[in-house]
Design an enzyme around this catalytic site. Sequence first.
Site, PDB file in Angstrom:
ATOM      1  N   SER A   1      44.303  47.660  40.426  1.00 11.83           N
ATOM      2  CA  SER A   1      43.102  46.952  40.878  1.00 11.83           C
ATOM      3  C   SER A   1      43.470  45.578  41.392  1.00 11.83           C
ATOM      4  O   SER A   1      44.470  44.985  40.971  1.00 11.83           O
ATOM      5  CB  SER A   1      42.115  46.800  39.714  1.00 11.83           C
ATOM      6  OG  SER A   1      42.604  45.855  38.786  1.00 11.83           O
ATOM      7  N   ASP A   2      42.664  45.070  42.332  1.00  9.49           N
ATOM      8  CA  ASP A   2      42.814  43.662  42.677  1.00  9.49           C
ATOM      9  C   ASP A   2      42.489  42.842  41.420  1.00  9.49           C
ATOM     10  O   ASP A   2      41.772  43.299  40.521  1.00  9.49           O
ATOM     11  CB  ASP A   2      41.897  43.280  43.836  1.00  9.49           C
ATOM     12  CG  ASP A   2      42.449  42.090  44.613  1.00  9.49           C
ATOM     13  OD1 ASP A   2      43.323  41.378  44.078  1.00  9.49           O
ATOM     14  OD2 ASP A   2      42.017  41.881  45.758  1.00  9.49           O
ATOM     15  N   CYS A   3      42.991  41.624  41.384  1.00  7.28           N
ATOM     16  CA  CYS A   3      43.024  40.888  40.119  1.00  7.28           C
ATOM     17  C   CYS A   3      41.629  40.597  39.575  1.00  7.28           C
ATOM     18  O   CYS A   3      40.809  39.951  40.237  1.00  7.28           O
ATOM     19  CB  CYS A   3      43.839  39.622  40.288  1.00  7.28           C
ATOM     20  SG  CYS A   3      45.578  40.031  40.590  1.00  7.28           S
TER      21      CYS A   3
END
Length: 1765
Positions: free
Chosen positions: A289-291
């Site tokens: 996932s993006d952060c």
Amino acid sequence: MSRSDIYPLFFLFCLLSFRKVSAQNPVFACDVDGNPSLAKFSFCNRSLDIDSRVKDLVGRLTLQEKVGFLGNKAVAVPRLGIPSYEWWSEALHGVSYVGPGTHFSSLVPGATSFPQVILTAASFNTTLFTAIGKVVSTEARAMYNVGLAGLTFWSPNVNIFRDPRWGRGQETPGEDPLLSSKYGSSYVKGLQEADEPDKLKVGACCKHYTAYDVDNWKGIQRYTFNAIVTKQDLSDTFNPPFKSCVIDGNVASVMCSYNQVNGKPTCADSDLLAGTIRGDWKLNGYIVSDCDSVDVLYNNQHYTKTPEDAAAITIKSGLDLDCGTFLPQHSQAAVQAGKLAETDIDRAIGNNFATQVRLGFFDGNPSKLSYGGLGPSDVCTKDNQELAREAARQGIVLLKNSNDALPLNPSTSGSLAVIGPNINVTKTMIGNYEGTPCKYTTPLQGLIQAASNSKITAVLGCSDVSCSTNGFQLNPAKQAAAQADVTILIVGADQSIEREGFDRTDLNLPGQQTVLVQEVTKAAKGLVILVIMSGGPFDISFAKNDDKISSILWVGYPGEAGGGAIADVLYGKFNPSGRLPVTWYPQSFADKVPMTDMRMRPDSSTGYPGRTYRFYTGDVVYSFGDGLSYTNFEHKLINAPKLVSIPLEEGHECYKKTCSSLDVTENLCQNLAFDVHMRVENSGAMVGGHTIFLFYTPPNVHNAPKKHLLGFEKVKLEPKAARDVVFSVDFCRDMSLVDEMGNKKVALGSHVLHVGDLKHFLTVGSVLQGGNWKNQNCYVRLVGMTIVGWQLRLERPHSAALNYEPKDTKIGSIRAQMSPDQGPEALLEGSNHDSDYQTVSKIDKLIIKSSGSTRRIQRAQEHRIPTSLSQKIIHRTVRMQGIQHRPPDAPLKARRSTQGPTFCSRPDTLLKARCSAQGPTLCSRPDALLKARHSAQGPMFCSRPDALLKARRSAQGPTFCSRPDVLLEARSSAQGLTFCLRPNGLLKHPFQAILSNEIMLRYDLHSLFFLFCLLSVRNVSAQNPVFACDVDGNSSLASFAFCNRSLDIHSRVKDLVGRLTLQEKVGFLGDIAGAVPRLGIPSYKWWGEALHGVSSVGHATHFSPLVPGATSFPQVILTAASFNITLFTAIAKVVSTEARAMYNVGHTGLTFWSPNVNIFRDPRWGRGQETPGEDPLLTSKYASSYVKGLQEADEPDKLKVGACCKHYTAYDLDNWKGIQRFTFNAIVTKQDLIDTFDPPFKSCVIDGNVASVMCSFNQVNGKPTCADPDLLAGTIRGDWKLNGYIVADCDSVQVIYNSQHYAKTPEDAAAITIKSGLDLDCGQYLTKYSEGAIQAGKLTEADVDRAIANNFATQIRLGFFDGNPSKLPYGGLGPSDVCTKDNQELAREAARQGIVLLKNSNDALPLNPSTIGSLAVIGPNMNVTKTMIGNYAGTPCNYITPLQGLIQTASNSKVFAVPGCLDIKCSPNGFQPNPAKQAAAQADVTILIVGADQSIEREGLDRADLNLPGQQTVLVQEVTRVAKGLVILVIMSGGPFDITFAKNDDKISGILWVGYPGEAGGGAIADVLFGKFNPSGRLPVTWYPQSFADKIPMTDMRMRPDSSTGYPGRTYRFYSGDVVYSFGDGLSYTNFDYKLINAPKLVSIPLEEGHECYEQTCNSLDVTDSLCQNLAFDVHMRVKNSGAMAGGHTVFLFYTPPDIHNAPKKHLLRFEKVKLEPKAARNVLFRVDFCKEMSLVDEMGNRKVALGSHVLHVGDLKHFLTVGV
């Protein structure tokens, strides 16, 4: 503290900070050298395969340990020798210090910083892309070996640079899917490819999947942005780079993005992750996932109710790793709560471990492995730094070079002025996601080095790149330019202008930079060179068009060596070869197009221009691919095919019919590759690089790109040198299109290949396998060829024969020369049906000319030639069974149908006729129209010279029509023949007749009439109703359980279904259900309509002399304006009684597909008239009340008639500017769907217990509503518990296949709709294809059983299976119960109650008939009949037109009646203002009756604007201006108009809106105008100004406003713009006052300890059963009639909730209609169920109770209600 005190502190700091800097150890597992016991673990055994090692490792972990591996900071497990590992490192254009996995130190102080990706991509050099990736991975491994980096790098960014304002566009390879794909896969290979198979040098990650390209635009954040993306755009634009990363690059990871796509967070979308990335593309790696995006979908998007839900849904959707701590924190609890399985976690961490195994993380000490010898000396090498400079040089784009001003000669440029905020920047050059570079060469430094003999003056001109007014320093810059031989301006942007988290709002140069450039240019003495340093493009049209600016370069963010590269290009050390990877748009694009509009394709109806060079239709500053060189390159096409033939097997759906495209399949695509062989020559005098682009333009199908990059190659050529370039094209892979449903298609027809200015036409056609041409294997369809001639003899049944040889290039009336993009079917096939073909027994010769050569195909023994073609080219005799026809001057055209006979001829007369039992009567009158109706004596035929013969056919007899200049059609059925005649026409498709002897048909009226009269004699009498289980007529039927009335419905249905064969079952899936005589079941026609009275629309209903008409109530929109629930039900009861009466005499069925309860969302909708308006509460109340009136029966669980609420859902566009309901995809948020579009349907089902719901034509969020199981089986039948059947709008199943192309085959369409929950097809599509779907295994017989069982259950409730209706309830009803006096009076009352008084200046109304001497009645709607009943109407009992009503009421007044316009369209040709003005000038009162009719707004036709049609506004204004007395304006229409001009005109005293007021509308209008009835109607819709229609496309489905784009929202609940009149507006002839008697000021909601809002502040609570107990309260009002006239009045209770969840600004909570005598008062009590009526719907579609201050409104009264816990 004194200054001297600082030094001891500084000294102490130095002492403390001095430390030895040494290499750290890399992080790795399985250190068997340090711990030999680890060797026993299989996961440490390098000789085992990856799966075995991973399985062993996962099996050794506890659950608590497992969840620790779900975050980017993976936990250590010392007992297994596994250290903590940091996954997050970045390497976008060099090893970066972004991310905790990497840092620099004195040991490795920096790494090579290459140009930002957008500039590297501009090189269009795939070899360079890979070379950079290899250098970056080498430096990364070197840093890993000394403990300064990890092994996993979350790069590259391969999102499409869709919008020029995107702050992160700089990180991407640009706007083109091919370039982005090539960059992505090449860079990934450079990073990853290792020395050992299935190993990784480092692990790359392609991000951010998918459709992510908004960060923060005008406050719209990436964290909550919902990208609405079509399947087509997703498949052909947004996803290809990711697909290439996975399939071509074998990338180790894909990162999902923050944003939602079509309402789902990408990281929680199983279709995107598990389905596409891992399923379709076979990712060999992990999905990250993006952060913090898992945290975001819970805390920001509120997509899940609990953190555990967020953990569960993401992991189960396919997420393996969280950049963050959310999954490690909440996954274990999710497992314990049963929301997630431990095996789900095993799968996720297994993917992560497999990647680490491939990286060697579990292989022990890296120093003993590949790359173990790399170290600090391998970072920032000379070669690496030179590659960075070379990359910048290759990317720099020369955009303008007037008079070959560049390259500069350092020996001749005596002085140089270098001006601009970017002249000496360092960090700006390396963009974002950067590391510490090896060193910098700034632009100024590079220029000083290159022009070492020149005097250089450097002036910023602006203190920084924002170039604000305060930092603008113009004069020094002008002075420097005025003295210099050459001025170089270096302007543009930096990360303060465009970056992650910050998008631009315009395309202008920042601040005063444009002024700086212009003013410096004006002052400059010599050459002016403009250099733009930026990631995204700017509108520099001013510079492009300024002759004093000789040259322009775009240099991106050129990396650490950028200054040197810029100087190399300016001074000719390097010949520029970069090409723009993005379109440079003008500022007008940013002014008009919101960044949030994700559509790639243009929309001409709204002026939306599309995006990127592939689709954009507007002006550009510079185009994708633009770029100049210091030399010239020429192209020559050596070889390319002109024809690509695609073989089709017999049986393919396109074998016999015209197709514009074919599905891409493995079989079809074999051997379709070809080469395009080019030669490119450097014809100039300087060595240079050059990118050869191979573009192509496909045929105009499936909204194809107007231009698309097929391939590119970078070459370098010495002067006068040439090189051959071969593009190998895989046709299906490279030239296929994506259709509207996201399916790959091969387009047939002409494709155009482009290289530079060269164009090459490539025709793609299909080859039909299995034909019988002698000496040929197949029959080649003729595309782009000329037929020179042919000779053939055609033998056909019934002795018809023909011979023909064309003498030129025409065959009959059809050109033999075909355009390149025209399919052959236009020539060779006239029909899609097999019966239209006849066998050719002999073809003597067929000569085909193509491309200058001639082929002859001799003596083919048999081939199928379309009958239609043969008929078009032959003058012949055709002999048919029973009829012989020899055409004299014109052929004959005929068609089949199930209707009766119709004969059409062309005399010079008008004939109108109806027939009866006694026979035909012919009547003629020379100068008058004589109408004929049925009577006991027989039909009468009427003739009028110079007029038109019209005809229709119904159950009573045939109707004939003739007109000299039109094509007349003919139909044939069991009743007789239908012939249509047109001079110079043609005979199409002979057919069999039922006549027993031959009749010669002549082209004269008398013969046709004589034949007509012979055929049309029939009896007219009452018919029997249609019913099953006629045990009186057939006693054996009593043995069937389904005929046993004493059994329950379920048992009867089960018995009936069990007795049917499959073939019989499918016959019950269509609206004309099949008969099963063996079971005593007759055919039944389901389709009846009763929108506002029994209608003649639909198969089931007809009128006759026995029942000539039925009561026609006002169109629904006007009835709704009464806001009278009792009236709604009363009307429906009358309609159902009249329907049952007609059923009993065989004139209709028992099922009526009414009411229409769609929301009247847009004022232009042609069908808005059918609806109750724009408010969900009003529409819901109308729906359930009308349904109850239709259905409620005298017996429990029985139905009087069956109602149907339609069209589910979000259907409110028919045909707007060419956008058709059949293909429209309504993009609707969950919030809007649940709180606006669905409530009326929910009320129908739950409150009204409706027998049926109809799904609509349109798609909703990419799915046809009739094929969406979430909507049908899930919501209607599942959540709402429909007790009835779901029916498709007419032919919408066919539309899914033929128009929307959602299903690949008809059988697929049948299967998907039935399995989704559809029970009945208004059409015969399911009947035709369901059996085939079962045989193909796409559908089960049990699915069909379920569907027809729902239909049968409804028929049982209607009594259809209960035997003779005359013995049942309602059996005594008959024709005398239709059109009763009471019914007609109710129609007049309904119109009166609905009419809305909008303006009444100085109490001008009501009029007093005794004081009006003369009355002018003007306008195109003054004397209309059919207009008053709107659409979906029947034949009314009688009409009272407005003129008739006014004449009757004002019987003592002189009345002038003038239409003013010939018709409602009031075109200039039909505009007649002078008689109208003359009448108004004489009259005491002028009444203007204008508006619309069904030619302006109807099903299938939406309005384009809100103005009165044609010249009507002028008519009103001109008449008003000359009128002597009062002017009253009456608007007759369904939808609203912008009548601001009339509202503001003081001479117009009164305005009424009267809707379409039904059969008695004229009387009702007069009753209101003259005070016999006090108007009490209120507007059920907002009346918008024309500016709304100018700005807002009808296709934008959003209800809520968007301040960032100026979108104002829709309906009174959300609309934020100006109005003409508001929802609920309406005046009375009296006054009403309100008083609040009692209402609570506080609503307290008890919360249990442990509730998430018990200890924290919440602005809303989830609606739950436990929370909502005992939250009802009363609002007690008193309303008083304080005036002098009795009147009705609607009391509205509105409320305004707290401003959360994009709540409505105002919402109708309750309403009640009261009637009060003068001075009388009445108490009104509103019982409010707080959770049901005052809850909100949040952004994710969840019901919420808002906490805080609510405002209740009644009239001008406001009451504040606080809701707390």
